[in-house]
Design an enzyme around this catalytic site. Structure first.
Site, mmCIF file in Angstrom:
data_model
loop_
_atom_site.group_PDB
_atom_site.id
_atom_site.type_symbol
_atom_site.label_atom_id
_atom_site.label_comp_id
_atom_site.label_asym_id
_atom_site.label_seq_id
_atom_site.Cartn_x
_atom_site.Cartn_y
_atom_site.Cartn_z
ATOM 1 N N HIS B 44 85.267 -3.902 -21.360
ATOM 2 C CA HIS B 44 84.612 -3.339 -22.548
ATOM 3 C C HIS B 44 85.581 -2.442 -23.316
ATOM 4 O O HIS B 44 85.675 -2.509 -24.539
ATOM 5 C CB HIS B 44 83.379 -2.513 -22.141
ATOM 6 C CG HIS B 44 82.148 -3.342 -21.969
ATOM 7 N ND1 HIS B 44 81.914 -4.082 -20.847
ATOM 8 C CD2 HIS B 44 81.089 -3.553 -22.796
ATOM 9 C CE1 HIS B 44 80.759 -4.717 -20.978
ATOM 10 N NE2 HIS B 44 80.239 -4.410 -22.150
ATOM 11 N N LYS B 109 71.994 -3.407 -14.179
ATOM 12 C CA LYS B 109 70.938 -2.728 -13.416
ATOM 13 C C LYS B 109 70.811 -1.282 -13.875
ATOM 14 O O LYS B 109 71.771 -0.690 -14.358
ATOM 15 C CB LYS B 109 71.204 -2.790 -11.918
ATOM 16 C CG LYS B 109 72.284 -1.856 -11.422
ATOM 17 C CD LYS B 109 72.264 -1.799 -9.915
ATOM 18 C CE LYS B 109 73.485 -1.092 -9.355
ATOM 19 N NZ LYS B 109 73.318 0.363 -9.211
#
Lengths: 289, 212
Positions: B44, B109
């Site tokens: 990222h 998650k």
């Protein structure tokens, strides 16, 4: 009265330690302890939230797949935390204990295709050490001539939700309850509930966190030997499960499988409290040499 | 078909459109087929650093699915090792930009912060939960793996996965729905909590680093 705990001095070669640690790396990351599986099965059977129940069913399926197909339970095979109970009549030969443990971790994580998740300099280069070393090792010297090794592969998701605080000495249980509930509610799904909650109360700052980790290692279904502490564990577990966070935080009645409190006397000025969370993949294996 | 509803199941295949993801709501079970891309912290950071210099991302992001995972190495003869989700919150600083670059679906998650939940609404995208700690189960739905960018990042490289029935639950939908807040509100037993008062979603899950 003193107890005579004298045993004959026994030599243990470092290669035996390395081999055993390596074995523990594979077994701990693939086979969940029976008490944890039992706790998850009870959670599945008692869960009233449909989504929460489905999550628990899939967590239990995952345990079977990991075991039967030799795939690690979780991709985060953790920091290798090693608890050593070293008999005072053990003489380790052939090299240093620390090196023996690290060689075992390197071999176990490499040979068993576990993820290397350790980086070297934590605030700068962060280069992966490639073999998950070094381990974090705690050594207790005990009577006798046995050497007990416990390996806790500790995942980042739950470990990173740890908390420490020092309360006023006469504050009693209330701030502990508040801290445990807030830690778990704030952490939400990050630590992968249902959890084993380790709480360390007393000692010094670093010792409180060590006690919390000892609580985690106590696993599921083993209440404290001290009746007052065991009662507090039950009270806290009921409250934690009343938060509604549930399995994977999708909502439900099972946020924790156990709350384990370890205590130690404290300084007159302080009530130190540490909380260490363990995800549902509460991996732990031990062996005695 | 990017989205198909049959036998009570919702099946999704990238590329996904705004109209596809608008049909999803917090709490829906979904199954993914086709391709998804893995990316976590380091990938990222590189994609966003490049975008800020005007560089195109190394993969086409329009309508795509990003899965936050760093798998264990594959045993010989296998496609992948254990492959469950990591803590999504760590990607919160990068996520609004990734959504602007066209990502329509994220799988991870744990909860997301308020800025990400708003960006999901603004960009008409969805965040799903895969079950944390179910890496063995999830790995069985992965049919192929190809490293497509940042090979030097090892477990954190960008991989293109081909999946067949990868299970997930819609957490933050494009209409502002948030499963984690809804779940807690529904199942909390305040009568057992004494003086303890709930914390609001906006303040939650932003304290520490997250992991896995």
């Amino acid at each position: 009265m003193t107890t005579d705990t004298t045993t004959s001095v026994r030599e243990i070669h470092v290669d035996e330690i390395t081999a055993k640690i390596s074995e523990l790396c594979e077994s701990a990351t693939h086979f969940l302890p029976d008490d944890v599986v039992g706790g998850l099965e009870r959670a599945r059977d008692s869960e009233k939230s449909d989504l929460g129940k489905q999550v628990l069913i899939e967590i239990l399926e995952n345990i079977d797949i990991a075991k039967n197909e030799m795939v690690p339970l979780c991709q985060d095979t953790g920091t290798a935390v090693v608890f050593v109970e070293l008999g005072q009549d053990v003489h380790i030969v052939g090299g240093s204990l620390a090196d023996a443990i690290n060689r075992g971790v390197a071999k176990g994580y490499t040979d068993s295709y576990l993820r290397a998740s350790i980086v070297d300099h934590p605030f700068s280069s962060r280069v992966n050490t490639k073999d998950n070393t070094p381990a974090v090792t705690h050594i207790d010297v005990t009577p006798g001539n046995a050497l007990k090794l416990k390996l806790l592969p500790k995942g980042g998701g739950c470990e990173n939700m740890s908390r420490f605080a020092v309360f006023l000495p006469s504050a009693g249980k209330e701030p502990i309850v508040e801290m445990v509930l807030k830690t778990i509610e704030e952490s939400g799904g990050n630590p992968c509930p249902p959890l084993v909650v380790g709480v360390g109360v007393g000692g010094s700052s670093e010792y409180a966190m060590y006690l919390a980790k000892k609580g985690v290692v106590r696993s599921v279904g083993n209440p404290s030997d001290d009746p007052e502490t065991a009662e507090f564990e039950r009270e806290l577990l009921e409250k934690v499960n009343a938060l509604g966070v549930g399995p994977q935080a999708v909502g439900g009645l099972n946020t924790a499988l156990a709350v384990n409190i370890e205590t130690y006397p404290a300084h007159i000025t302080a009530l130190p409290v540490a909380v260490n969370l363990q995800c549902h993949s509460a991996r732990l294996k031990e062996a005695t040499l | 078909m990017p989205i198909e509803k049959r036998d009570g199941q919702i099946r999704l295949t990238a590329p996904l459109s705004e109209e596809d993801v608008a049909q999803l709501h917090a709490g829906d079970h979904v199954l993914f087929d086709g391709s998804m891309y893995t990316a976590r912290d380091a990938a990222h950071k590189r994609i966003i650093a490049g975008a800020e210099k005007g560089e195109a991302p190394p993969i086409e992001l329009q309508g795509q699915i990003i899965y936050y995972v760093g798998p264990t190495p594959a045993r010989p003869g296998r496609i992948i090792g254990s492959a469950g989700p990591t803590t999504s919150m760590r990607m919160d600083p990068f996520t609004p930009k990734m959504l602007e670059l066209g990502v329509k679906m994220i799988i991870g998650k744990g909860g997301r912060g308020p800025a990400v939940r708003q960006a999901l609404q603004d960009n008409k995208a969805v965040y799903c939960l895969a079950i944390g700690g179910a890496g063995a189960l999830l790995s069985k739905t992965i049919r192929n793996l190809e490293v497509v960018a940042y090979d030097d990042l090892g477990t954190e490289s960008i991989k293109k996965l081909e999946v067949d029935g990868f299970p997930a639950i819609v957490c933050c939908d494009s209409h502002g729905g948030d499963l984690l807040q809804q779940g807690k509100d529904q199942w909390r037993q305040q009568d057992k909590l004494g003086s303890y008062q709930p914390i609001q979603a906006a303040a939650a899950e932003k304290s520490n680093g997250g992991g896995n």
